[in-house]
Design a protein around this motif. Structure first.
Motif, short mmCIF file in Angstrom:
data_model
loop_
_atom_site.label_atom_id
_atom_site.label_comp_id
_atom_site.label_asym_id
_atom_site.label_seq_id
_atom_site.Cartn_x
_atom_site.Cartn_y
_atom_site.Cartn_z
N ILE A 124 0.84 -1.19 0.00
CA ILE A 124 0.00 0.00 0.00
C ILE A 124 0.88 1.24 0.00
N ASP A 125 0.45 2.30 -0.68
CA ASP A 125 1.29 3.49 -0.85
C ASP A 125 1.23 4.41 0.36
N LEU A 126 1.53 3.84 1.51
CA LEU A 126 1.62 4.59 2.76
C LEU A 126 2.92 4.20 3.46
N PRO A 127 3.61 5.15 4.07
CA PRO A 127 4.87 4.82 4.75
C PRO A 127 4.61 4.10 6.07
N GLY A 128 5.53 3.23 6.42
CA GLY A 128 5.48 2.59 7.74
C GLY A 128 4.71 1.29 7.80
N GLU A 129 4.29 0.72 6.66
CA GLU A 129 3.55 -0.55 6.72
C GLU A 129 4.46 -1.65 7.27
N VAL A 130 3.88 -2.54 8.08
CA VAL A 130 4.63 -3.67 8.64
C VAL A 130 4.17 -4.96 7.97
N SER A 131 4.98 -6.00 8.14
CA SER A 131 4.74 -7.24 7.39
C SER A 131 3.97 -8.29 8.17
#
Length: 713
Positions: free
Chosen positions: A417-424
Motif C-alpha cells: 500500500i502506498d503509505l509509509p510505515g507498513e509492517v509485514s
C-alpha cells in the motif's frame, strides 16, 4: 659677508660631493617607485577590469534582496472530486542576515513583539547557525495581524525582519482521515542527511507521514522568489522582478468521503482500525485508525507539550493501526485455514465431533463454545467458528502447508500500500523459527496457529486483502490510495519500488471450494452463525468474526487476567459473497467479541450498498427520456388508388409524442400503420386533416412521410 661665504664654498669642493646621492642609489629609488606604481596599476586593473562583474554582483547583492515565494502544496480530493485537504493564507516572519547587523542586542524587543521568549529566538539562531548567510531563517510561522504591525512599525530599527506570505495546510477537523492523509512539518537534520532529501534546505516544509509523505515531491511544488531593491538601511524601495512559485500538483484519492464518514462514525472513539477496499482494483475506499490526532497542530509548529502527550499516550494515536498493528487475527484466520484445507484436498470430507475441546500432543485445547458444536463439517466449522475442527485441520496440514497457502494470500509480507510505515506481520513456519530463533518447530505449536493465535500476526489491511482474494476466486490486488493515472508512469514505478509488497497476484481456487467458503461466510450473519446481529436485510453480506486473546491461557490459568485485559475483536466482511464489490476489515482492541466488530462493519457495508443503489437508480432515471412532441404527415391508401402512390392515398397530419430513446435503439422494426392512426409507437396528440399540416421545427417530422406498405420518402 655674503660674498665671502659663497667664495669659501666654492673653494671647498669636498663639501658639495658629500651632499649628492650616488647614482646607483637613485636608480634603486626609481625602480622601487616604478614597482609600486606597477603594483597599484595591476591592482586597479584587477579591480576595475578583471573583477568588474564579480564586484558589480556583490554591489547588487547589497542593493537587491531575494524574498522567497513559497509554493502552495497541492490539494487532495476524494474519488468524486470533493475537497479533503485545502490551504489557507498565512504570514510568516523571517530573519534576513545579509545586512551583517548584530541582532543579539535586539532579541528582547523582537521577542516581545513576536510574543516569543528570548530562549526560543536564541534556540532558532543556534539551530540555523550553519545555514548559509543568504538563506532567510524562519523565526515564527503563521504570525498574527498584531505581530505583522509590529514588524512594519519597526522597519527602521529591524530591517532584517521580513514577512513572507505563504499558504498552509488546512486539514479536516477532529482528526478525520488523519492517518491516511498524514501531516507536514519542517524538515529535520536527520532528513537532510538522507540522500532522498538532497534538494531540501533547512526550514522547508515536507510531508512527515501518510500520503503527505508518500507523494511529497508532487505535492510540495517549486518555490519562487522576488527581487526587492533596498536602501543602505535594508528598507524596501522598489522591486525588480518576480519568479512565481509553481503550486504543487493536486491528487485525486481513491477514498470515498461517504464511505469514510460511515467508517469514522462506526468506529467512533473505540481503539482500533477499519479499512474498506474495492477487491476488483485494490482501491481503498476508507481507512480509519483510532485514537486519532489533529494534523492541523503540525501544519504550523506543534507545541512540545502536545508532542510529548502524543508520543507518550499508551493508545498510540500516531500509529496507523490499519497498516501497523501486528496482532493475532483470531478466528478470521479460519477462512484462510479453510481455503488451505480445501485446496489441499483435506477438508472436503473431514468431520469432527466437538464436545467443547480436544487433546493434541498431550495438551487439552478448549473450544470457545463450552458445550461444544457436536458433529462439524467444513461449512458449519466456518459459520459457527468451531475451534476443535480447525485444531484438527491444522494438525493434518502441518505448519509448512498452512504457511504456503497463507503466504500466497499475502500474510507475512507487506501488501505494498502506498503509505509509509507498513509492517509485514508474521506467518510462522519451520524455516521462520529456525531463522529467527535458531530452534526447530514443534508439532504442538501448529494447533494454536489453526485458530489464528500463537505466532501468527497480521494487520487489518493484510486480512482485508487476503479475504478479498479468497472471495474473488484467488485474485488479489495491491491496495492503493491514489489513482495510478494521477501520476506519471515513472513516478508510479518509483512508488511501487519505494513501497514494495506482495502487490497484485493470482492463485486460482477450485470453484467448488470457493462456493463452499463464501456460502458458509454468508451464514455467519444468519441464525446459528456467530454474528446474526450484523445481518443486513436485502444485502448479500458474508463475513467472519474473530476474537483474539491478548494474553496466553497459561497466564489466565494463573489468575493473571484482569478485567482490563479483553480479547481483541476482529471482523472481515464482503458484499456480495462472491466477486465482491467491497471488503471491510474491522479491528477493535479489547473489543472482546468479534460480533461487536461485525456490527460496525455492517454499517459501512450498508452505506456502500445504499449509495450504489442510489446511484444505480439515478442512472436509470437519467436513461429515461421525456417524450417529445413532433409533427408528421402520413398516407393511408385509398382503395381506388394505385398502390404506393400518394395520389391514390389520403394524406393525414398531426402532432405526436415520440420517446427519443426508442429511436436510438438499433434494429428497430419498420413502423406499421393502422387506419386512422399515426405510426405505431407514436401517440396522436392533435386532430388530423387533409391539409398535410406539418411541424416545420421537427427533423423527425421531415422524414415521417410513409406509405401504407411501410416505405418512406
Amino acid at each position: 659677508m655674503r660674498v665671502r661665504i659663497e667664495l669659501a664654498d666654492m673653494e671647498n669642493p669636498l663639501l658639495n660631493n658629500e651632499e649628492k646621492l650616488p647614482t646607483y642609489k637613485l636608480s634603486i629609488i626609481q625602480y622601487v617607485i616604478v614597482g609600486v606604481l606597477v603594483v597599484l596599476l595591476s591592482g586597479l586593473w584587477r579591480l576595475q577590469i578583471l573583477g568588474a562583474k564579480d564586484y558589480r554582483a556583490l554591489a547588487e547583492q547589497n542593493r537587491v534582496r531575494k524574498v522567497p515565494i513559497l509554493a502552495p502544496r497541492g490539494k487532495l480530493f476524494d474519488r468524486e472530486g470533493r475537497l479533503i485537504v485545502d490551504n489557507y493564507p498565512s504570514v510568516s516572519c523571517f530573519l534576513v542576515r545579509e545586512q551583517g547587523h548584530d541582532i543579539n542586542p535586539d532579541l528582547p524587543l523582537i521577542a516581545r513583539g513576536l510574543h516569543m521568549t528570548e530562549d526560543q529566538l536564541d534556540g532558532i539562531l543556534k539551530h540555523y547557525r550553519l545555514a548559509p548567510k543568504y538563506q532567510p531563517l524562519p523565526l515564527k510561522q503563521d504570525i498574527t495581524p498584531n505581530e505583522v504591525e509590529f514588524i512594519e512599525a519597526h522597519r527602521d530599527e529591524f530591517p532584517e525582519l521580513e514577512t513572507v506570505n505563504e499558504e498552509r495546510r488546512l486539514y479536516p477537523r477532529g482528526g478525520f482521515a488523519a492517518h491516511l492523509i498524514g501531516y507536514v512539518g519542517e524538515v529535520s537534520e536527520d532528513m537532510l542527511n538522507d540522500p532522498k532529501y538532497a534538494y531540501y534546505e533547512p526550514g522547508d516544509v515536507v510531508g512527515k507521514s501518510g500520503l503527505e509523505q508518500s507523494y511529497d515531491q508532487l505535492l510540495r511544488g517549486v518555490d519562487g522568489s522576488s527581487d526587492v531593491v533596498v536602501d543602505s538601511h535594508g528598507r524596501e524601495v522598489g522591486r525588480l522582478g518576480t519568479e512565481p512559485a509553481k503550486p504543487g500538483q493536486g491528487l485525486r484519492l481513491t477514498i470515498d468521503l461517504d464511505i469514510q464518514k460511515a467508517a469514522e462514525l462506526a468506529l467512533g472513539n473505540r481503539n482500533g482500525a477499519m479499512i474498506a477496499m474495492d477487491p476488483h482494483t485494490g482501491e481503498v475506499l476508507a481507512l480509519v485508525s483510532r485514537p486519532s490526532f489533529d494534523p492541523n497542530e503540525f501544519s504550523v509548529h506543534i507545541r512540545r507539550d502536545e508532542w510529548n502527550k502524543l508520543v507518550t499516550d499508551p493508545n498510540h494515536p500516531l500509529l496507523d493501526k490499519a497498516i501497523q498493528a501486528q496482532l493475532a487475527p483470531g478466528s478470521t484466520f479460519k477462512v484462510i485455514m479453510a481455503a488451505a484445507g480445501l485446496e489441499a484436498g483435506v477438508a472436503q470430507d473431514m468431520k469432527v465431533h466437538c464436545s467443547g475441546g480436544a487433546s493434541f500432543y498431550g495438551h487439552y485445547y478448549k473450544c470457545w463454545q463450552k458445550g461444544g458444536h457436536g458433529e462439524v463439517e467444513i461449512s458449519k466449522a466456518i459459520y459457527q467458528s468451531c475451534d476443535v475442527f480447525f485444531y484438527t485441520l491444522a494438525q493434518k496440514l502441518g505448519i509448512d502447508k498452512i504457511a504456503y497457502f497463507a503466504q500466497h494470500l499475502g500474510l507475512g509480507s507487506k501488501t505494498g500500500i502506498d503509505l509509509p510505515g507498513e509492517v509485514s506481520g508474521t506467518m510462522p513456519s519451520t524455516e521462520w523459527k529456525m531463522k529467527n530463533y535458531h530452534q526447530k518447530w514443534y508439532a504442538g505449536e501448529v494447533i494454536s496457529v489453526g485458530i489464528g493465535q500463537g505466532a501468527v500476526t497480521a494487520t487489518p489491511v493484510q486480512m482485508a486483502r487476503a479475504i478479498s482474494g479468497i472471495t474473488s476466486g484467488g485474485v488479489l490486488r495491491r491496495p492503493h490510495l491514489v489513482f495510478p493515472d494521477e501520476v506519471t508512469p515513472d513516478y508510479r514505478q518509483a512508488i511501487l519500488e519505494s513501497y514494495p509488497g506482495s502487490g497484485d497476484s493470482e492463485s486460482k481456487m477450485d470453484p467448488e471450494n470457493w462456493q463452499i467458503i463464501t456460502d458458509a461466510m454468508a451464514k455467519v450473519m444468519e441464525p446459528g452463525g456467530t454474528d446474526p446481529s450484523a445481518h443486513l436485510e436485502g444485502i448479500d453480506f458474508a463475513g467472519k468474526t474473530g476474537s483474539a486473546q491478548v494474553v496466553s491461557n497459561a497466564f489466565i490459568a494463573r489468575g493473571g487476567k484482569s478485567r482490563q485485559i479483553k480479547d481483541n475483536a476482529w471482523f472481515v466482511g464482503v458484499s456480495p459473497r462472491r466477486n465482491p464489490d467491497i471488503v471491510v476489515c474491522t479491528l477493535m482492541e479489547s473489543g472482546e467479541h468479534g460480533r461487536f466488530a461485525g456490527r460496525l462493519a455492517a454499517q459501512v457495508i450498508a452505506a456502500f450498498v445504499d449509495k450504489q443503489r442510489r446511484l444505480d437508480n439515478n442512472l436509470q432515471e437519467a436513461k429515461k427520456t421525456t417524450p417529445v412532441e413532433v409533427g408528421a404527415i402520413w398516407s393511408i391508401p385509398n382503395p381506388g388508388g394505385a398502390a404506393g402512390s400518394i395520389q391514390g392515398s389520403d394524406l393525414h397530419g398531426g402532432h405526436f409524442l415520440i420517446d427519443p430513446a426508442s429511436l436510438a435503439k438499433p434494429q428497430v422494426p419498420p413502423l406499421s400503420l393502422a387506419p386512422g392512426k399515426g405510426p405505431v409507437g407514436m401517440t396522436k396528440n392533435l386532430g388530423s386533416g387533409n391539409n398535410g399540416h406539418q411541424n416545420q421545427g421537427s427533423a423527425v417530422a421531415a422524414s415521417a412521410l410513409v406509405s401504407a406498405s411501410g416505405g418512406g420518402r
